[in-house]
Design a protein around this motif. Structure first.
Motif, PDB file in Angstrom:
ATOM      1  N   ARG A   1       0.809  -1.221   0.000  1.00 16.19           N
ATOM      2  CA  ARG A   1       0.000   0.000   0.000  1.00 16.19           C
ATOM      3  C   ARG A   1       0.847   1.280   0.000  1.00 16.19           C
ATOM      4  N   PHE A   2       1.939   1.244  -0.772  1.00 18.23           N
ATOM      5  CA  PHE A   2       2.760   2.446  -0.985  1.00 18.23           C
ATOM      6  C   PHE A   2       2.397   3.021  -2.355  1.00 18.23           C
ATOM      7  N   SER A   3       2.193   4.320  -2.390  1.00 20.34           N
ATOM      8  CA  SER A   3       1.882   4.950  -3.670  1.00 20.34           C
ATOM      9  C   SER A   3       3.160   5.081  -4.506  1.00 20.34           C
ATOM     10  N   TYR A   4       2.994   5.070  -5.827  1.00 18.86           N
ATOM     11  CA  TYR A   4       4.117   5.208  -6.753  1.00 18.86           C
ATOM     12  C   TYR A   4       3.558   5.631  -8.097  1.00 18.86           C
ATOM     13  N   ARG A   5       4.459   6.052  -8.986  1.00 20.05           N
ATOM     14  CA  ARG A   5       4.053   6.383 -10.352  1.00 20.05           C
ATOM     15  C   ARG A   5       5.137   5.910 -11.314  1.00 20.05           C
TER      16      ARG A   5
ATOM     17  N   GLU B   1       6.186   7.385  -2.464  1.00 25.84           N
ATOM     18  CA  GLU B   1       6.044   8.148  -1.213  1.00 25.84           C
ATOM     19  C   GLU B   1       7.218   7.939  -0.265  1.00 25.84           C
ATOM     20  N   ASP B   2       7.963   6.834  -0.422  1.00 27.43           N
ATOM     21  CA  ASP B   2       9.081   6.559   0.482  1.00 27.43           C
ATOM     22  C   ASP B   2      10.180   5.850  -0.314  1.00 27.43           C
ATOM     23  N   PHE B   3      11.172   6.621  -0.756  1.00 26.49           N
ATOM     24  CA  PHE B   3      12.235   6.048  -1.579  1.00 26.49           C
ATOM     25  C   PHE B   3      13.057   5.012  -0.812  1.00 26.49           C
ATOM     26  N   ALA B   4      13.288   5.252   0.478  1.00 25.12           N
ATOM     27  CA  ALA B   4      14.090   4.319   1.275  1.00 25.12           C
ATOM     28  C   ALA B   4      13.386   2.969   1.402  1.00 25.12           C
ATOM     29  N   LYS B   5      12.083   2.993   1.656  1.00 25.30           N
ATOM     30  CA  LYS B   5      11.316   1.757   1.765  1.00 25.30           C
ATOM     31  C   LYS B   5      11.252   1.037   0.413  1.00 25.30           C
ATOM     32  N   ALA B   6      11.046   1.817  -0.651  1.00 27.16           N
ATOM     33  CA  ALA B   6      10.996   1.229  -1.987  1.00 27.16           C
ATOM     34  C   ALA B   6      12.316   0.535  -2.314  1.00 27.16           C
TER      35      ALA B   6
END
Length: 246
Positions: free
Chosen positions: A182-186, A196-201
């Motif tokens: 459930r992290f947003s991305y494009r 929304e969170d580059f580190a988590k991605a």
């Protein structure tokens, strides 16, 4: 030398690295080279010069499975006649019409080169065995969308030793992970331009589950290349081409 990510650090919102194009080769250890195939035939009580009689029924299994899958999914197998034919362009048009939901997208067939074997008798030693050679056979390209890997294809030759080629894109694998978490991305084409969170991605991208991928490959092989049921070892998978994108 200054990296672009360092030079323009003040203008970059985040940096993300992940696998891009990945091509994996599948081989059957029992028959993947001439000595192995010769041994396999002998273990089955098949004469070396009856090699084609061994391979032909397996060829027919693959052909019938392709035709069955096409019928079940309301598709027609499209034979490629032009050398400059772009499969990706055709697939893009089909997906634009059918949507990007999981399932079989299309099946191509083409006459292409493949590794093969030929019977040989050495008069000096009196031994009969198989030698490696190049031949041509019909290949099927199965394009399908998987929920966790996105658009993939499996290239299946209809002649022994049935060396497979599997393709997926690491960007779509990461996108599926972000959706499930459930992290947003494009995505723009296959490049991430927002999350929304580059580190988590990045953490998700680094945590590729090889065992899960292996199970997925085995399932795909059984679905599209039914001859695998004849060989206890199944397919052995090796990385053929890997691209890494930042």
């Amino acid at each position: 030398m200054t990296l672009l990510t360092e030079k323009y650090a003040s203008k970059i919102r985040g940096v993300l690295s992940c696998f891009d194009r990945v091509v994996i080769t599948g081989t059957i250890p029992e028959i993947c080279h001439s000595d192995a195939m010769s041994s396999h035939l002998r273990s089955k009580g098949i004469r070396i010069f009856d090699y084609t009689r061994f391979a032909e029924p397996l060829r027919d299994e693959i052909r019938l499975q392709a035709e069955r899958l096409a019928e079940d999914n309301g598709l027609e197998i499209e034979f490629i006649r032009k050398k400059d034919f772009r499969k990706e362009r055709r697939i893009k048009k089909i997906i634009a019409k059918r949507g990007d939901h999981p399932g079989l997208v299309h099946i191509f067939s083409a006459m292409e080169s493949c590794p093969s074997f030929k019977p040989w008798h050495d008069k000096k030693t009196g031994k009969t065995f198989l030698r490696g050679t190049e031949s041509k056979c019909v290949h099927y390209y199965f394009y399908f969308i998987l929920e966790d890997l996105g658009l993939c294809y499996l290239r299946v030759p209809t002649w022994a030793p049935f060396r497979l080629q599997f393709y997926f894109n690491g960007h779509y694998l990461l996108a599926s992970l972000l959706r499930r978490k459930r992290f947003s991305y494009r995505l723009l084409d296959n490049a991430f331009i927002e999350t929304e969170d580059f580190a988590k991605a990045q953490q998700f991208a680094d945590d590729l589950q090889v065992r899960l991928l292996h199970r997925r490959l085995d399932h795909v092989a059984k679905t599209f290349c039914p001859v695998t049921r004849h060989f206890p070892s199944g397919y052995h998978w090796t990385l053929m081409q890997v691209e890494f994108a930042t």
